[in-house]
Design a protein around this motif. Structure first.
Motif, short mmCIF file in Angstrom:
data_model
loop_
_atom_site.label_atom_id
_atom_site.label_comp_id
_atom_site.label_asym_id
_atom_site.label_seq_id
_atom_site.Cartn_x
_atom_site.Cartn_y
_atom_site.Cartn_z
N ASP A 1 6.52 10.47 4.03
CA ASP A 1 7.19 12.10 4.81
C ASP A 1 6.60 11.65 6.87
O ASP A 1 6.02 10.30 6.74
CB ASP A 1 6.50 13.10 4.65
N ALA A 2 6.66 12.58 7.45
CA ALA A 2 6.33 12.79 8.98
C ALA A 2 5.34 13.56 8.90
O ALA A 2 5.35 14.25 9.76
CB ALA A 2 7.26 12.48 9.56
N PHE A 3 4.89 14.43 7.94
CA PHE A 3 3.42 15.18 8.04
C PHE A 3 2.55 15.41 8.75
O PHE A 3 2.58 16.37 9.74
CB PHE A 3 3.36 15.95 6.27
N PHE A 4 1.90 14.26 9.48
CA PHE A 4 1.45 13.64 10.30
C PHE A 4 1.44 14.54 11.78
O PHE A 4 0.38 14.88 12.19
CB PHE A 4 0.60 12.57 11.07
N PHE A 5 2.87 14.36 11.73
CA PHE A 5 3.75 14.36 13.48
C PHE A 5 4.18 15.68 12.75
O PHE A 5 4.08 16.40 14.29
CB PHE A 5 4.21 13.29 13.84
N GLU A 6 4.79 16.35 11.83
CA GLU A 6 5.11 17.77 11.88
C GLU A 6 4.35 18.81 12.01
O GLU A 6 4.59 19.14 12.27
CB GLU A 6 6.04 17.64 11.19
N THR A 7 2.80 18.58 11.04
CA THR A 7 1.87 19.69 11.28
C THR A 7 0.93 18.81 11.09
O THR A 7 0.14 19.14 10.36
CB THR A 7 2.42 20.14 9.89
N PRO A 8 1.25 18.60 12.89
CA PRO A 8 -0.84 18.57 12.89
C PRO A 8 -1.98 19.28 12.64
O PRO A 8 -3.19 18.39 12.14
CB PRO A 8 -0.73 17.75 13.69
N GLN A 9 -1.45 19.82 12.46
CA GLN A 9 -2.58 21.77 13.01
C GLN A 9 -3.23 21.35 10.98
O GLN A 9 -4.13 22.01 10.95
CB GLN A 9 -1.90 22.37 12.55
N ASN A 10 -1.92 20.92 9.58
CA ASN A 10 -2.91 20.32 8.90
C ASN A 10 -3.90 19.60 7.93
O ASN A 10 -4.65 19.53 7.36
CB ASN A 10 -1.73 20.64 8.28
N CYS B 1 1.37 -1.02 -0.36
CA CYS B 1 -0.26 0.05 0.00
C CYS B 1 0.42 1.13 -0.08
O CYS B 1 1.85 0.92 0.94
CB CYS B 1 -0.75 -0.20 1.74
N THR B 2 0.21 1.95 -0.73
CA THR B 2 1.17 3.25 -1.14
C THR B 2 0.62 4.50 -0.33
O THR B 2 1.10 5.88 -0.20
CB THR B 2 1.90 4.01 -2.36
N ASP B 3 -0.32 3.91 0.45
CA ASP B 3 -0.56 5.65 0.74
C ASP B 3 -1.26 5.65 2.56
O ASP B 3 -1.65 5.67 3.27
CB ASP B 3 -1.97 5.66 0.48
N ASN B 4 0.56 5.18 3.43
CA ASN B 4 0.41 4.75 4.64
C ASN B 4 0.40 3.67 5.64
O ASN B 4 0.20 2.67 6.55
CB ASN B 4 0.07 6.01 5.73
N LEU C 1 -7.09 8.11 13.41
CA LEU C 1 -7.09 6.77 13.32
C LEU C 1 -5.70 6.38 12.35
O LEU C 1 -5.75 4.66 11.73
CB LEU C 1 -8.46 7.44 10.93
N TYR C 2 -5.12 8.02 12.50
CA TYR C 2 -3.59 7.57 11.40
C TYR C 2 -2.98 6.69 12.53
O TYR C 2 -1.82 6.03 12.25
CB TYR C 2 -3.41 8.50 11.18
N LYS C 3 -3.23 7.28 14.30
CA LYS C 3 -2.80 6.45 14.93
C LYS C 3 -2.60 5.43 15.60
O LYS C 3 -2.18 4.24 15.95
CB LYS C 3 -2.30 7.88 16.38
N LYS C 4 -3.81 5.49 15.35
CA LYS C 4 -4.75 3.85 15.60
C LYS C 4 -4.92 2.56 14.74
O LYS C 4 -5.00 1.75 15.54
CB LYS C 4 -6.45 4.32 16.04
N THR C 5 -4.29 2.69 13.43
CA THR C 5 -4.23 1.92 12.86
C THR C 5 -3.12 2.03 12.00
O THR C 5 -2.51 1.17 11.51
CB THR C 5 -5.87 2.32 11.73
N ALA C 6 -2.80 3.20 11.38
CA ALA C 6 -1.55 2.96 10.32
C ALA C 6 -0.07 2.65 11.14
O ALA C 6 0.73 2.17 10.47
CB ALA C 6 -1.73 4.53 9.55
N GLY D 1 -7.43 16.22 9.68
CA GLY D 1 -8.77 16.79 10.70
C GLY D 1 -8.77 15.53 11.88
O GLY D 1 -7.47 14.73 11.64
N ARG D 2 -8.64 15.80 12.75
CA ARG D 2 -8.64 15.10 14.34
C ARG D 2 -8.82 13.47 14.50
O ARG D 2 -8.28 13.07 14.44
CB ARG D 2 -9.82 15.76 15.04
N LEU D 3 -10.13 13.45 12.91
CA LEU D 3 -10.25 11.94 12.55
C LEU D 3 -9.46 11.00 12.25
O LEU D 3 -8.94 10.53 12.21
CB LEU D 3 -11.83 12.16 12.12
N TRP D 4 -8.85 11.85 10.82
CA TRP D 4 -7.91 11.15 10.18
C TRP D 4 -6.22 10.72 11.27
O TRP D 4 -5.55 10.31 10.32
CB TRP D 4 -7.86 12.69 9.15
#
Length: 376
Positions: A109-118, A89-92, A126-131, A120-123
């Motif tokens: 990349d690590a954008f989810f962690f570097e700029t979490p403000q960009n 899977c190419t999408d994390n 989900l990233y932290k709980k599944t990806a 949505g909270r749900l996304w």
């Protein structure tokens, strides 16, 4: 006859991805099909349910649920019944459940962690709980640069021994318009060949385009009456990560409405033509996981200037001139240095063409296949 190695490739993302992640999947789809043999088979798995890409909040929530249903139930079952050995899977996100196969995700990349403000909270949840948990269950996680590997290791705790750096390649573009159509495209943007700086990419905040506009204003104030700046690419679909309005305001404040061209979405042929006729390519981003446009500019023989941070010096090597993206004086000075020195432009162009030989989607695909083999 031994059983072939069967790789499931999740291609659902082609229904909604628009930027570098789309290029990644499109190019690998082409290369994987070329590399199939009796001992290696690829199964390109997709959903039969339409993917929602609009802005309605309720429908977006529904799409989040559909996405997780695909990743955690439908995709695993499809791969299982096709007898696949690996899900790629190419999408994390890869499935948490393993039904006799291994999983290999790509973390660009690590954008989810570097700029979490960009995001949505749900996304993010989900990233932290599944990806992240699913990646930790995978034998390997692919990432495109040493910089991205370092950041992903830092933020996720995924071990360096599991993170595999596999560089990307340039997007396959066509510039085969006939002379009349090519002139028509340039004329539609009031452009002349070899008379504009080019930037390609969506207008995300990290692209640092307002700073580029300010540096361009400084350049125009010192001369260069015919020079223009072309910003090629679509506006982001998310309201949280777009700099579009600030870009418009920056252009207006500098009174550059006639000299800064915003193209909007372009076909591959149109984009190729803009690369082909540009004078210099400038990439002022403050955060990238790889930077595919650098390679695209190399492929057209353009002299390239990049920000001196994240992965860009790693990708560009000695074939780029770098600047401080937070210092518009430095940016404008370096751009003028290239504009005023044809020998320097020619030197950067030659070095870029040579450096490009290190990168190709064919090599990316071959390296990925070796990872798949090790995984099983």
């Amino acid at each position: 006859m031994p059983k072939p190695l069967k790789i499931a490739v999740d291609v659902r993302d082609l229904r909604l991805a628009k930027t570098g992640t789309r290029t990644y999947l499109e190019e690998l789809y082409i290369e994987f099909k070329k590399l199939e043999t009796d001992g290696l088979r690829f199964c390109f798995l997709d959903t039969s349910i339409p993917v929602y890409t609009g802005s309605n909040k309720l429908l977006k929530l529904t799409e989040h649920a559909r996405y997780q249903l695909w990743k955690q139930i439908v995709l695993p079952l499809k791969a299982f019944f096709k007898g696949c050995d690996v899900i790629f899977c190419t999408d994390n996100f890869v499935p948490l459940v393993h039904l006799g196969y291994k999983t290999i995700p790509v973390f660009h990349d690590a954008f989810f962690f570097e700029t979490p403000q960009n995001y949505g909270r749900l996304w993010l949840w989900l990233y932290k709980k599944t990806a992240i948990p699913a990646a930790k269950r995978s034998p390997f996680v692919v990432t495109p640069s040493a910089w991205a590997k370092k950041q992903i290791n830092h933020y996720t705790g995924i071990g360096n021994e599991k993170l595999v750096v596999i560089p990307e390649g340039p997007k396959t573009l066509a510039d085969n318009l006939n002379a009349e159509d090519a002139n028509q495209l340039l004329n539609s943007f009031s452009l002349n060949p070899q008379s504009y700086l080019l930037h390609v990419g969506s207008m995300f905040k990290r692209k640092n385009i307002p700073a580029l506009i300010k540096a361009f204003a400084e350049i125009k104030a010192s001369g260069y009456p015919g020079l223009k700046l072309v910003l090629a690419g679509p506006t982001p679909s998310t309201q949280t990560d777009t700099d579009y309005q600030q870009i418009i305001n920056s252009i207006a404040d500098a009174k550059l409405q006639q000299d800064v061209i915003i193209t909007g979405y372009l076909s591959n042929t149109q984009l190729g033509l803009l690369y082909k006729n540009a004078l210099v390519y400038v990439f002022p981003s403050v955060n990238e996981g790889f930077g595919i446009p650098v390679l695209e500019a190399f492929s057209y023989g353009l002299p390239v200037l990049v920000a001196n941070n994240t992965c860009l010096p790693e990708v560009g090597g000695n074939a780029v001139l770098s600047f401080d993206p937070f210092d518009t004086d430095d940016m404008s000075t370096k751009i003028k240095l290239v504009l005023d020195d044809k020998q320097l432009r020619d030197d950067l162009s030659s070095k870029g063409i040579e450096r490009l030989k290190l990168f190709s989607w064919h090599n990316t695909a071959l390296q990925l296949i070796e990872v798949f083999k090790k995984a099983v």
